[in-house]
Design a protein around this motif. Structure first.
Motif, PDB file in Angstrom:
ATOM      1  N   PRO A 286       0.806  -1.223   0.000  1.00  0.00           N
ATOM      2  CA  PRO A 286       0.000   0.000   0.000  1.00  0.00           C
ATOM      3  C   PRO A 286       0.846   1.283   0.000  1.00  0.00           C
ATOM      4  CG  PRO A 286      -0.599  -1.433   1.864  1.00  0.00           C
ATOM      5  CD  PRO A 286       0.545  -2.062   1.160  1.00  0.00           C
ATOM      6  N   GLU A 287       2.085   1.195   0.473  1.00  0.00           N
ATOM      7  CA  GLU A 287       2.958   2.370   0.464  1.00  0.00           C
ATOM      8  C   GLU A 287       3.321   2.799  -0.959  1.00  0.00           C
ATOM      9  OE1 GLU A 287       6.370   1.821   2.960  1.00  0.00           O
ATOM     10  OE2 GLU A 287       5.147   1.303   4.698  1.00  0.00           O
ATOM     11  N   LEU A 288       3.115   1.921  -1.927  1.00  0.00           N
ATOM     12  CA  LEU A 288       3.438   2.231  -3.323  1.00  0.00           C
ATOM     13  C   LEU A 288       2.207   2.641  -4.134  1.00  0.00           C
ATOM     14  CD1 LEU A 288       5.984  -0.643  -4.033  1.00  0.00           C
ATOM     15  CD2 LEU A 288       6.457   1.745  -3.435  1.00  0.00           C
ATOM     16  N   GLU A 289       1.118   2.963  -3.458  1.00  0.00           N
ATOM     17  CA  GLU A 289      -0.122   3.326  -4.143  1.00  0.00           C
ATOM     18  C   GLU A 289       0.064   4.519  -5.076  1.00  0.00           C
ATOM     19  OE1 GLU A 289      -3.994   2.882  -5.406  1.00  0.00           O
ATOM     20  OE2 GLU A 289      -2.738   1.481  -4.286  1.00  0.00           O
ATOM     21  N   MET A 290       0.964   5.423  -4.739  1.00  0.00           N
ATOM     22  CA  MET A 290       1.180   6.598  -5.581  1.00  0.00           C
ATOM     23  C   MET A 290       1.685   6.228  -6.979  1.00  0.00           C
ATOM     24  SD  MET A 290       3.924   5.916  -3.812  1.00  0.00           S
ATOM     25  CE  MET A 290       5.573   6.214  -3.365  1.00  0.00           C
ATOM     26  N   LEU A 291       2.259   5.039  -7.115  1.00  0.00           N
ATOM     27  CA  LEU A 291       2.729   4.610  -8.431  1.00  0.00           C
ATOM     28  C   LEU A 291       1.572   4.240  -9.363  1.00  0.00           C
ATOM     29  CD1 LEU A 291       5.871   2.454  -7.570  1.00  0.00           C
ATOM     30  CD2 LEU A 291       5.764   4.808  -8.434  1.00  0.00           C
ATOM     31  N   ARG A 292       0.406   3.990  -8.806  1.00  0.00           N
ATOM     32  CA  ARG A 292      -0.774   3.658  -9.619  1.00  0.00           C
ATOM     33  C   ARG A 292      -0.964   4.713 -10.711  1.00  0.00           C
ATOM     34  NH1 ARG A 292      -5.841   5.218  -9.592  1.00  0.00           N
ATOM     35  NH2 ARG A 292      -7.478   3.796 -10.196  1.00  0.00           N
ATOM     36  N   VAL A 293      -0.934   5.965 -10.299  1.00  0.00           N
ATOM     37  CA  VAL A 293      -1.057   7.077 -11.241  1.00  0.00           C
ATOM     38  C   VAL A 293       0.321   7.476 -11.762  1.00  0.00           C
ATOM     39  CG1 VAL A 293      -1.756   9.494 -11.474  1.00  0.00           C
ATOM     40  CG2 VAL A 293      -3.168   7.906 -10.147  1.00  0.00           C
ATOM     41  N   GLY A 294       1.317   7.450 -10.885  1.00  0.00           N
ATOM     42  CA  GLY A 294       2.652   7.909 -11.253  1.00  0.00           C
ATOM     43  C   GLY A 294       3.279   7.163 -12.414  1.00  0.00           C
ATOM     44  N   LEU A 295       3.174   5.832 -12.412  1.00  0.00           N
ATOM     45  CA  LEU A 295       3.727   5.044 -13.526  1.00  0.00           C
ATOM     46  C   LEU A 295       3.053   5.414 -14.841  1.00  0.00           C
ATOM     47  CD1 LEU A 295       4.110   1.458 -12.022  1.00  0.00           C
ATOM     48  CD2 LEU A 295       5.942   2.905 -12.917  1.00  0.00           C
ATOM     49  N   ALA A 296       1.734   5.523 -14.805  1.00  0.00           N
ATOM     50  CA  ALA A 296       0.996   5.875 -16.025  1.00  0.00           C
ATOM     51  C   ALA A 296       1.406   7.253 -16.519  1.00  0.00           C
ATOM     52  CB  ALA A 296      -0.504   5.807 -15.770  1.00  0.00           C
ATOM     53  N   GLN A 297       1.504   8.219 -15.608  1.00  0.00           N
ATOM     54  CA  GLN A 297       1.869   9.576 -16.007  1.00  0.00           C
ATOM     55  C   GLN A 297       3.260   9.633 -16.622  1.00  0.00           C
ATOM     56  OE1 GLN A 297      -1.352  10.796 -15.963  1.00  0.00           O
ATOM     57  NE2 GLN A 297      -0.240  12.679 -15.697  1.00  0.00           N
ATOM     58  N   MET A 298       4.214   8.904 -16.027  1.00  0.00           N
ATOM     59  CA  MET A 298       5.573   8.890 -16.584  1.00  0.00           C
ATOM     60  C   MET A 298       5.590   8.227 -17.957  1.00  0.00           C
ATOM     61  SD  MET A 298       8.080   8.248 -13.285  1.00  0.00           S
ATOM     62  CE  MET A 298       7.497   6.600 -12.963  1.00  0.00           C
ATOM     63  N   LEU A 299       4.837   7.144 -18.118  1.00  0.00           N
ATOM     64  CA  LEU A 299       4.769   6.488 -19.428  1.00  0.00           C
ATOM     65  C   LEU A 299       4.141   7.416 -20.465  1.00  0.00           C
ATOM     66  CD1 LEU A 299       3.728   2.865 -18.410  1.00  0.00           C
ATOM     67  CD2 LEU A 299       5.900   3.572 -19.450  1.00  0.00           C
TER      68      LEU A 299
END
Length: 159
Positions: free
Chosen positions: A39-52
């Motif tokens: 759950p500490e990596l939840e910010m990557l849910r949007v972050g990975l998509a935005q970087m891609l």
């Protein structure tokens, strides 16, 4: 003199090889990634998509659908509350927004390693190509670069 220049121009234009048409860009849509673990990596849910989205749209061969437009359609279809979008939904959404490929995926962390998997879904055929990469969780940038290259290669191979 004018006649001579006109004849030269005509000769050059007839003998010159045809100018190649610029390749049409491939339209992609990137969905938010699903957190399949920490759950500490939840910010990557949007972050990975935005970087891609940022890095794929920087390549002239891709046209990436604006994420705001995708969110509007998800809201209209009442799918925004759903964490994951399945392949059939992605295909239908891709058709509506005019994307040729939908990119969806997930990520998880195990023993200090971050694993990211993406599915490149061809909207026209529903064919899926899966790509993935693993890197130390502390080296997100290298992992991201691997994913951008893998997705770009998967799209190029599918074309």
């Amino acid at each position: 003199m004018r006649l001579t220049l006109s004849v030269c121009f005509l000769a050059v234009s007839l003998l010159a090889p045809p100018v190649a048409q610029a390749a049409e860009s491939v339209k992609l849509a990137v969905m938010y990634f699903e957190n399949a673990g920490n759950p500490e990596l939840e910010m990557l849910r949007v972050g990975l998509a935005q970087m891609l989205i940022s890095d794929l749209s920087a390549e002239k061969r891709f046209e990436v659908v604006e994420r705001t437009r995708i969110n509007e359609l998800l809201a209209e279809l009442d799918l925004q509350k759903t964490a994951a979008v399945d392949q059939d939904t992605a295909v239908n959404l891709g058709r509506i927004i005019g994307a040729r490929y939908m990119i969806l995926g997930s990520y998880f962390e195990v023993m200090g390693q971050l694993r990211v998997d993406a599915r490149v879904v061809d909207v026209e055929t529903s064919r899926v190509v899966s790509v993935g990469a693993r890197q130390a969780a502390t080296d997100l940038w290298a992992l991201h670069d691997l994913m951008v290259a893998a997705i770009a290669d998967a799209v190029a191979d599918a074309e």
